[in-house]
Design a protein around this motif. Structure first.
Motif, PDB file in Angstrom:
ATOM      1  N   VAL A   2      10.889  -7.577 -15.831  1.00 37.91           N
ATOM      2  CA  VAL A   2      10.234  -7.120 -14.612  1.00 37.91           C
ATOM      3  C   VAL A   2       8.985  -6.341 -15.013  1.00 37.91           C
ATOM      4  O   VAL A   2       9.068  -5.393 -15.804  1.00 37.91           O
ATOM      5  N   SER A   3       7.847  -6.748 -14.497  1.00 37.42           N
ATOM      6  CA  SER A   3       6.595  -6.040 -14.737  1.00 37.42           C
ATOM      7  C   SER A   3       6.240  -5.259 -13.478  1.00 37.42           C
ATOM      8  O   SER A   3       6.104  -5.843 -12.401  1.00 37.42           O
ATOM      9  N   ILE A   4       6.098  -3.933 -13.618  1.00 43.33           N
ATOM     10  CA  ILE A   4       5.814  -3.098 -12.457  1.00 43.33           C
ATOM     11  C   ILE A   4       4.572  -2.243 -12.685  1.00 43.33           C
ATOM     12  O   ILE A   4       4.248  -1.853 -13.812  1.00 43.33           O
ATOM     13  N   TYR A   5       3.899  -1.969 -11.592  1.00 44.12           N
ATOM     14  CA  TYR A   5       2.764  -1.049 -11.597  1.00 44.12           C
ATOM     15  C   TYR A   5       2.988  -0.064 -10.458  1.00 44.12           C
ATOM     16  O   TYR A   5       2.671  -0.341  -9.301  1.00 44.12           O
ATOM     17  N   ALA A   6       3.573   1.073 -10.772  1.00 44.03           N
ATOM     18  CA  ALA A   6       3.884   2.072  -9.751  1.00 44.03           C
ATOM     19  C   ALA A   6       2.607   2.697  -9.207  1.00 44.03           C
ATOM     20  O   ALA A   6       1.616   2.853  -9.937  1.00 44.03           O
ATOM     21  N   PRO A   7       2.602   3.085  -7.948  1.00 40.27           N
ATOM     22  CA  PRO A   7       1.431   3.782  -7.405  1.00 40.27           C
ATOM     23  C   PRO A   7       1.141   5.066  -8.171  1.00 40.27           C
ATOM     24  O   PRO A   7       2.039   5.694  -8.739  1.00 40.27           O
ATOM     25  N   ASN A   8      -0.123   5.450  -8.186  1.00 38.54           N
ATOM     26  CA  ASN A   8      -0.548   6.646  -8.915  1.00 38.54           C
ATOM     27  C   ASN A   8      -0.053   7.926  -8.251  1.00 38.54           C
ATOM     28  O   ASN A   8       0.404   8.853  -8.913  1.00 38.54           O
ATOM     29  N   GLY A   9      -0.177   8.006  -6.947  1.00 36.83           N
ATOM     30  CA  GLY A   9       0.231   9.210  -6.228  1.00 36.83           C
ATOM     31  C   GLY A   9      -0.902  10.172  -5.930  1.00 36.83           C
ATOM     32  O   GLY A   9      -0.821  10.953  -4.981  1.00 36.83           O
ATOM     33  N   ARG A  10      -1.917  10.141  -6.785  1.00 35.36           N
ATOM     34  CA  ARG A  10      -3.145  10.929  -6.614  1.00 35.36           C
ATOM     35  C   ARG A  10      -2.918  12.432  -6.543  1.00 35.36           C
ATOM     36  O   ARG A  10      -3.214  13.144  -7.491  1.00 35.36           O
ATOM     37  N   VAL A  11      -2.443  12.940  -5.420  1.00 34.80           N
ATOM     38  CA  VAL A  11      -2.274  14.386  -5.230  1.00 34.80           C
ATOM     39  C   VAL A  11      -0.887  14.631  -4.652  1.00 34.80           C
ATOM     40  O   VAL A  11      -0.468  13.938  -3.718  1.00 34.80           O
ATOM     41  N   VAL A  12      -0.183  15.613  -5.184  1.00 40.51           N
ATOM     42  CA  VAL A  12       1.155  15.925  -4.707  1.00 40.51           C
ATOM     43  C   VAL A  12       1.125  16.226  -3.205  1.00 40.51           C
ATOM     44  O   VAL A  12       0.248  16.951  -2.712  1.00 40.51           O
ATOM     45  N   ASP A  13       2.088  15.624  -2.492  1.00 44.11           N
ATOM     46  CA  ASP A  13       2.279  15.790  -1.041  1.00 44.11           C
ATOM     47  C   ASP A  13       1.221  15.087  -0.200  1.00 44.11           C
ATOM     48  O   ASP A  13       1.197  15.256   1.023  1.00 44.11           O
ATOM     49  N   ALA A  15       2.250  -3.527   0.455  1.00 48.06           N
ATOM     50  CA  ALA A  15       1.181  -4.476   0.770  1.00 48.06           C
ATOM     51  C   ALA A  15       0.324  -4.746  -0.459  1.00 48.06           C
ATOM     52  O   ALA A  15      -0.712  -5.402  -0.364  1.00 48.06           O
ATOM     53  N   GLU A  16       0.771  -4.231  -1.621  1.00 50.86           N
ATOM     54  CA  GLU A  16      -0.002  -4.319  -2.859  1.00 50.86           C
ATOM     55  C   GLU A  16       0.815  -5.028  -3.939  1.00 50.86           C
ATOM     56  O   GLU A  16       2.039  -4.896  -3.999  1.00 50.86           O
ATOM     57  N   ALA A  17       0.135  -5.759  -4.803  1.00 53.93           N
ATOM     58  CA  ALA A  17       0.803  -6.560  -5.843  1.00 53.93           C
ATOM     59  C   ALA A  17       1.216  -5.660  -7.002  1.00 53.93           C
ATOM     60  O   ALA A  17       0.430  -5.392  -7.910  1.00 53.93           O
ATOM     61  N   ARG A  18       2.478  -5.225  -6.973  1.00 54.29           N
ATOM     62  CA  ARG A  18       2.939  -4.228  -7.929  1.00 54.29           C
ATOM     63  C   ARG A  18       4.231  -4.611  -8.656  1.00 54.29           C
ATOM     64  O   ARG A  18       4.710  -3.845  -9.491  1.00 54.29           O
ATOM     65  N   MET A  19       4.793  -5.770  -8.362  1.00 59.88           N
ATOM     66  CA  MET A  19       6.058  -6.131  -8.995  1.00 59.88           C
ATOM     67  C   MET A  19       6.162  -7.641  -9.148  1.00 59.88           C
ATOM     68  O   MET A  19       5.912  -8.391  -8.203  1.00 59.88           O
ATOM     69  N   ILE A  20       6.518  -8.082 -10.348  1.00 59.31           N
ATOM     70  CA  ILE A  20       6.836  -9.481 -10.605  1.00 59.31           C
ATOM     71  C   ILE A  20       7.965  -9.523 -11.616  1.00 59.31           C
ATOM     72  O   ILE A  20       8.022  -8.703 -12.543  1.00 59.31           O
ATOM     73  N   SER A  21       8.875 -10.467 -11.427  1.00 60.94           N
ATOM     74  CA  SER A  21      10.035 -10.592 -12.301  1.00 60.94           C
ATOM     75  C   SER A  21      10.248 -12.067 -12.633  1.00 60.94           C
ATOM     76  O   SER A  21       9.901 -12.949 -11.847  1.00 60.94           O
TER      77      SER A  21
END
Length: 291
Positions: A114-125, A99-105
């Motif tokens: 391809v320009s990507i912005y992967a999610p940070n993840g914040r805290v494991v699990d 639901a977030e703007a993270r990929m354009i090609s």
């Protein structure tokens, strides 16, 4: 052909820095992440004045990815060819990456970028971490379904993964956290197993060359950073990469820079020379660490 990637950490806030760098390095294609703009708010006139057209995929205050090119833009694809999903938690970032703007090609001068912005993840699990891994699965599926390992393909951006211990300032301090956990590194490795090559490592094996440093505690000046921005290329492009560099100088000075710095590859022939600043910084970095 010079291709670069840069998490600009707000295109509005860094516009002066970005235009300075376009003149400094003259990339043919610049992949940008974390633009934090809607599509209507992109400063296209500024880029056009510098000789670039822009394709942008944004949502406003968070995320946002873009491609600036002076060699043409065609066949634009966003969000893996699907509309963004309606956000269930619009006031929370990183938990719903589709639901977030993270990929354009797009296709630029015969190369699919391809320009990507992967999610940070914040805290494991955490839910954010699980969303990150799910997003990587979607990226891998898109590659398998829509791309050709034999074609000219470059995927660049903020992957939010340091693939090896050499890509962090202190493996013992980083182990157990996000960006270096085994599942994240496996997700990154699967992209390479599909048929991609880490273009920077074709020309630089030395440790300590990073693309991101926290703003706090003088981490940049002590070189306490991570290499989490990458340009992954198919083998047909890898054989054409003649140079790669991380421009440390773009992380310095005023106006306040992004906490990331540009990563550059040159395909077929070298681009405009610039001093990335690593050699002159080595002595200062060691002195600051010793204090």
């Amino acid at each position: 052909m010079r291709i670069a990637t840069w998490n600009v950490n707000s295109l509005k806030a860094r516009l002066e820095k970005v235009t300075w760098w376009l003149e400094r390095a003259r990339p043919d294609v610049l992949l940008m992440q974390e633009t934090k703009l809607t599509d209507d708010d992109v400063p296209r006139v500024v880029f056009e004045a510098a000789g670039y057209e822009v394709a942008h995929h944004g949502e406003g205050r968070w995320n946002g990815v873009a491609i600036a090119s002076r060699v043409g833009i065609a066949d634009v694809v966003t969000n893996f060819g699907e509309p963004l999903r309606p956000a269930k938690t619009p006031d929370v970032a990183d938990d719903e990456p589709l639901a977030e703007a993270r990929m354009i090609s797009a296709s630029c001068a015969g190369v699919r970028v391809v320009s990507i912005y992967a999610p940070n993840g914040r805290v494991v699990d955490s839910p954010f971490y699980r969303a990150k891994l799910a997003w990587y699965e979607r990226l891998a599926r898109w590659l398998a379904e829509a791309c050709d390992t034999g074609g000219a393909l470059v995927i660049g951006g903020d992957f939010n993964v340091a693939p090896e211990d050499a890509d962090v300032w202190d493996p013992s301090a980083c182990h157990g956290g996000t960006h270096v956990s085994a599942p994240e590194r496996i997700a990154f490795a699967k992209l390479c197993e599909w048929g991609l090559v880490d273009a920077y490592r074709l020309h630089h094996r030395e440790p300590g060359r990073f693309t991101w440093w926290d703003y706090r505690a003088g981490n940049f000046h002590k070189n306490f950073g991570m290499r989490i921005d990458h340009l992954l290329v198919t083998t047909s492009v890898a054989s054409r990469v003649v140079a790669a560099e991380i421009d440390r100088e773009a992380r310095k000075g005023k106006p306040t820079p992004s906490d990331h710095t540009p990563l550059v590859i040159d395909v077929d022939e070298p681009g405009l020379p610039f001093d990335p600043g690593w050699s002159s910084a080595e002595g200062r970095i060691e002195a600051r660490r010793a204090r």
